[in-house]
Design an enzyme around this catalytic site. Structure first.
Site, PDB file in Angstrom:
ATOM      1  N   CYS A 135      -1.865   1.992   8.224  1.00  0.00           N
ATOM      2  CA  CYS A 135      -0.784   0.794   7.986  1.00  0.00           C
ATOM      3  C   CYS A 135      -1.661  -0.473   7.938  1.00  0.00           C
ATOM      4  O   CYS A 135      -2.152  -1.157   8.736  1.00  0.00           O
ATOM      5  CB  CYS A 135      -0.017   0.666   9.261  1.00  0.00           C
ATOM      6  SG  CYS A 135       1.396  -0.206   9.058  1.00  0.00           S
TER       7      CYS A 135
ATOM      8  N   CYS B 212      -1.665  -2.827  15.225  1.00  0.00           N
ATOM      9  CA  CYS B 212      -1.554  -2.686  13.565  1.00  0.00           C
ATOM     10  C   CYS B 212      -1.834  -3.691  12.972  1.00  0.00           C
ATOM     11  O   CYS B 212      -1.833  -4.825  12.990  1.00  0.00           O
ATOM     12  CB  CYS B 212       0.214  -2.361  13.531  1.00  0.00           C
ATOM     13  SG  CYS B 212       0.731  -2.180  12.193  1.00  0.00           S
TER      14      CYS B 212
ATOM     15  N   CYS C 232       3.079  -5.429  16.484  1.00  0.00           N
ATOM     16  CA  CYS C 232       2.371  -4.500  17.413  1.00  0.00           C
ATOM     17  C   CYS C 232       1.064  -4.690  17.466  1.00  0.00           C
ATOM     18  O   CYS C 232       0.254  -5.070  16.455  1.00  0.00           O
ATOM     19  CB  CYS C 232       2.799  -2.918  16.703  1.00  0.00           C
ATOM     20  SG  CYS C 232       4.418  -2.548  16.615  1.00  0.00           S
TER      21      CYS C 232
ATOM     22  N   CYS D 271       4.844  -7.200   7.889  1.00  0.00           N
ATOM     23  CA  CYS D 271       5.872  -6.993   9.005  1.00  0.00           C
ATOM     24  C   CYS D 271       6.030  -8.257  10.035  1.00  0.00           C
ATOM     25  O   CYS D 271       4.991  -8.694  10.466  1.00  0.00           O
ATOM     26  CB  CYS D 271       5.172  -5.624   9.629  1.00  0.00           C
ATOM     27  SG  CYS D 271       6.362  -5.014  10.815  1.00  0.00           S
TER      28      CYS D 271
ATOM     29  N   CYS E  34       2.900   8.310   1.906  1.00  0.00           N
ATOM     30  CA  CYS E  34       3.382   7.278   3.004  1.00  0.00           C
ATOM     31  C   CYS E  34       3.624   6.135   2.219  1.00  0.00           C
ATOM     32  O   CYS E  34       2.548   5.207   1.623  1.00  0.00           O
ATOM     33  CB  CYS E  34       2.133   7.240   3.919  1.00  0.00           C
ATOM     34  SG  CYS E  34       2.383   5.882   5.159  1.00  0.00           S
TER      35      CYS E  34
ATOM     36  N   GLU F  90       0.940  -1.382   0.124  1.00  0.00           N
ATOM     37  CA  GLU F  90       0.032  -0.310  -0.044  1.00  0.00           C
ATOM     38  C   GLU F  90       0.954   1.314  -0.061  1.00  0.00           C
ATOM     39  O   GLU F  90       1.952   1.269   0.579  1.00  0.00           O
ATOM     40  CB  GLU F  90      -0.869   0.120   1.216  1.00  0.00           C
ATOM     41  CG  GLU F  90      -1.609  -0.948   1.401  1.00  0.00           C
ATOM     42  CD  GLU F  90      -2.436  -1.196   2.818  1.00  0.00           C
ATOM     43  OE1 GLU F  90      -3.008  -2.015   3.040  1.00  0.00           O
ATOM     44  OE2 GLU F  90      -2.074  -0.338   3.761  1.00  0.00           O
TER      45      GLU F  90
HETATM   46  N1  SAH Z   1       7.367  -0.147  11.434  1.00  0.00           N
HETATM   47  C1  SAH Z   1       7.536   1.668  11.342  1.00  0.00           C
HETATM   48  C2  SAH Z   1       6.745   2.329  10.290  1.00  0.00           C
HETATM   49  C3  SAH Z   1       5.542   1.781   9.712  1.00  0.00           C
HETATM   50  S1  SAH Z   1       4.037   2.023  10.953  1.00  0.00           S
HETATM   51  C4  SAH Z   1       7.038   2.140  12.803  1.00  0.00           C
HETATM   52  O1  SAH Z   1       6.431   1.491  13.464  1.00  0.00           O
HETATM   53  O2  SAH Z   1       7.115   3.177  13.140  1.00  0.00           O
HETATM   54  C5  SAH Z   1       4.198   3.861  10.855  1.00  0.00           C
HETATM   55  C6  SAH Z   1       3.218   4.385  12.208  1.00  0.00           C
HETATM   56  O3  SAH Z   1       1.837   4.235  12.109  1.00  0.00           O
HETATM   57  C7  SAH Z   1       3.744   3.882  13.516  1.00  0.00           C
HETATM   58  O4  SAH Z   1       3.895   4.815  14.526  1.00  0.00           O
HETATM   59  C8  SAH Z   1       2.866   2.758  13.715  1.00  0.00           C
HETATM   60  O5  SAH Z   1       2.484   2.598  15.131  1.00  0.00           O
HETATM   61  C9  SAH Z   1       1.477   3.486  13.528  1.00  0.00           C
HETATM   62  N2  SAH Z   1       0.157   2.641  13.442  1.00  0.00           N
HETATM   63  C10 SAH Z   1       0.017   1.544  13.229  1.00  0.00           C
HETATM   64  N3  SAH Z   1      -1.169   0.887  13.042  1.00  0.00           N
HETATM   65  C11 SAH Z   1      -2.147   2.272  13.443  1.00  0.00           C
HETATM   66  C12 SAH Z   1      -3.401   2.515  13.566  1.00  0.00           C
HETATM   67  N4  SAH Z   1      -4.155   1.699  13.481  1.00  0.00           N
HETATM   68  N5  SAH Z   1      -3.642   3.728  14.038  1.00  0.00           N
HETATM   69  C13 SAH Z   1      -2.734   4.762  14.240  1.00  0.00           C
HETATM   70  N6  SAH Z   1      -1.391   4.478  14.059  1.00  0.00           N
HETATM   71  C14 SAH Z   1      -1.135   3.298  13.612  1.00  0.00           C
END
Ligand code: SAH
Length: 371
Positions: free
Chosen positions: A346, A135, A132, A128, A121, A108
Site C-alpha cells: 500500500c 502504512c 495507520c 488516505c 489490488c 497504484e
Molecule cells: N484501507 C483499507 C484498504 C487498504 S490497505 C484497509 O485498511 O483495510 C490493505 C491492507 O494492507 C490493510 O490491511 C493494511 O493495513 C495493509 N497494509 C498497509 N501497509 C502495510 C505494510 N507495510 N505491510 C503489510 N500490510 C500493510
C-alpha cells in the site's frame, strides 16, 4: 457523480464520461443518444460492450461502427484513460503499475499472479486520511476520492495492455479506504461484477476496510455476495488506537458487532509487527474475537518498505502465532509477501517516487509460506 437517467440532462453540451455510469445508466444514455442520432437501438449495446467487456482505447477504435457515428459519440461522450506512468515487475511475477490522473495525482495498482488466478489490488482514493502507523499511504495524507471511472479504470487499463492482463479476482487493498468513498465504490462493484461489464464473480471481489461502520452496512445491503475483509491489526482498543487512530471513532466492539452481523463470512487482516502485536496473549485475544464473528484470519507479514519504525515479525514466530490460534479453533492463513523488490505494499511505489524511501532488496526478505 453517478447520474441516474432522469438526472442526466442531455441538453447540456459538456461531454459525459460514460465510464462513470453503471451498465443500466450507460445503456439508457446510449440508447437515448442513438435514438437522437437516428441510429438503431442495438448500437447502444454494441458501444457498451466496447467500454469494459472488450475495451478499446477510443471511440474511433470501435471500427464496427460507421465512422460518422464514432465522431458523434466522441463529441458527446468521453471515456478517459489513466496514463500509465510506470510498470515494474517483481522477480516473483507480481507487477506494479503507477497511473497518473488528469490532475497530476498518482495511484497504484498491483497485479498478483497465483496459479491460474490473477488478483488485482486496486486503489480507491489518492492518499488516505486514516494514518495507520505502519502504512506508507497513511504517511502521505489524503489527497482526494477517486471517481468510479478511475477505480474501475485500473482494471480496464490492464485489459487494454497488449497482451492484456485479465483479472480473475479484485481486492480493494491498494491506496485508500474504500468504505470512505462508498459513493464511487458502490457503482464500481456493479461494473466489476456485471457480466455486461467486467464480469468478475462477486465472491472474487473483496472490499478491505479498517471498519467504517456505515460502509459495512451499505456493503451488507448489496444483494451480491461481495466479500468483506477487516483490518484488525490489534486485539485490544488501547493497542489498536495506537496503531490505527480510526479506532477512536470505530472501536473494536462496534467493528466486531458489524462483522458478526454481516451475513457472509468475514476475513480479519492482521499485520504482524515485531514485538508490538505478536505476543502469545495477542494470539489468545485475537482468537476470541475471531470466534465471536466466525472470521477467517489472514496473518500478513509486514511489508518493510515505508513502514516507519516497525520491523516484520520473523517467519517462525508468525507460524507459532498461527498454531496458537488454530489450537483455539480459528481458521488462519499466513499470507505470502509478494513484490518485496518493487515496493508493492500500500502506497509504497508512489512514496518511493516522491523520494522518501529506498527500494527494498528482495534477497533480504524471505517469503513466509502458507503452512
Ligand atoms: N484501507 C483499507 C484498504 C487498504 S490497505 C484497509 O485498511 O483495510 C490493505 C491492507 O494492507 C490493510 O490491511 C493494511 O493495513 C495493509 N497494509 C498497509 N501497509 C502495510 C505494510 N507495510 N505491510 C503489510 N500490510 C500493510
Amino acid at each position: 457523480m453517478i447520474a441516474t437517467p432522469l438526472q442526466i440532462d442531455t441538453s447540456v453540451s459538456e461531454p459525459l464520461n460514460v465510464l462513470d455510469l453503471t451498465p443500466d445508466d450507460a445503456l439508457l444514455v446510449l440508447a437515448e443518444f442513438m435514438a437522437g442520432a437516428g441510429e438503431a437501438r442495438y448500437r447502444a449495446a454494441q458501444v457498451f460492450a466496447r467500454l469494459w467487456e472488450r475495451p478499446v482505447h477510443s471511440f474511433d477504435d470501435m471500427t464496427e461502427l460507421p465512422k460518422g457515428l464514432r465522431a458523434q459519440l466522441a463529441d458527446r461522450f468521453t471515456m478517459p484513460r489513466l496514463a500509465l506512468q510506470e510498470r515494474q515487475r517483481s522477480s516473483d511475477g507480481t507487477e506494479k503499475f503507477l497511473f497518473r490522473l488528469h490532475d497530476g495525482q498518482s495511484i497504484e495498482t498491483v497485479a498478483i499472479p497465483e496459479g491460474n488466478r490473477l488478483t488485482l489490488c486496486i486503489s480507491s482514493q489518492a492518499g488516505c486520511a486514516l494514518q495507520c502507523a505502519f502504512c506508507a499511504t497513511g504517511a502521505m495524507g489524503f489527497q482526494r476520492n477517486l471517481t468510479p471511472s478511475e477505480i474501475a479504470g485500473q482494471v480496464r487499463e490492464l485489459r487494454l495492455l497488449d497482451p492484456p492482463l485479465l483479472a480473475t479476482n479484485i481486492v480493494f487493498m491498494g491506496m485508500g479506504e474504500p468504505l470512505m468513498n462508498w459513493k464511487a465504490v458502490d457503482p464500481v462493484l456493479t461494473l466489476l461484477n456485471d457480466p455486461r461489464a467486467l464480469g468478475i464473480g462477486a465472491r472474487h471481489i473483496t472490499v478491505s476496510t479498517v471498519g467504517v461502520l456505515p460502509g459495512i452496512e451499505a456493503l451488507a445491503a448489496r444483494k451480491e455476495q461481495f466479500r468483506l475483509a477487516i483490518s484488525i491489526h490489534a486485539p485490544s482498543d488501547a493497542l489498536r488506537r495506537s496503531l490505527m487512530p480510526v479506532n477512536v471513532k470505530y472501536p473494536l466492539a462496534d467493528v466486531m458487532q458489524a462483522a458478526a452481523a454481516f451475513d457472509r463470512r468475514v476475513t480479519f487482516e492482521y499485520v504482524m509487527l515485531d514485538g508490538v502485536n505478536d505476543q502469545p496473549e495477542h494470539a489468545a485475544m485475537l482468537s476470541t474475537l475471531a470466534r465471536e464473528c466466525r472470521a477467517f484470519v489472514n496473518l500478513i507479514p509486514l511489508h518493510p518498505g515505508g513502514s516507519l519504525g516497525f520491523t516484520p515479525t520473523p517467519g517462525p514466530k508468525i507460524a507459532a502465532f498461527a498454531r496458537a490460534m488454530r489450537a483455539r479453533g480459528v481458521e488462519v492463513a499466513v499470507r505470502k509477501s509478494r513484490g518485496l523488490d518493487i515496493a508493492a505494499a500500500c502506497g509504497q511505489l508512489r512514496t518511493e517516487r516522491l523520494g522518501r524511501r529506498l527500494p527494498v532488496v528482495t534477497e533480504q526478505h524471505d517469503d513466509v509460506h502458507v503452512p
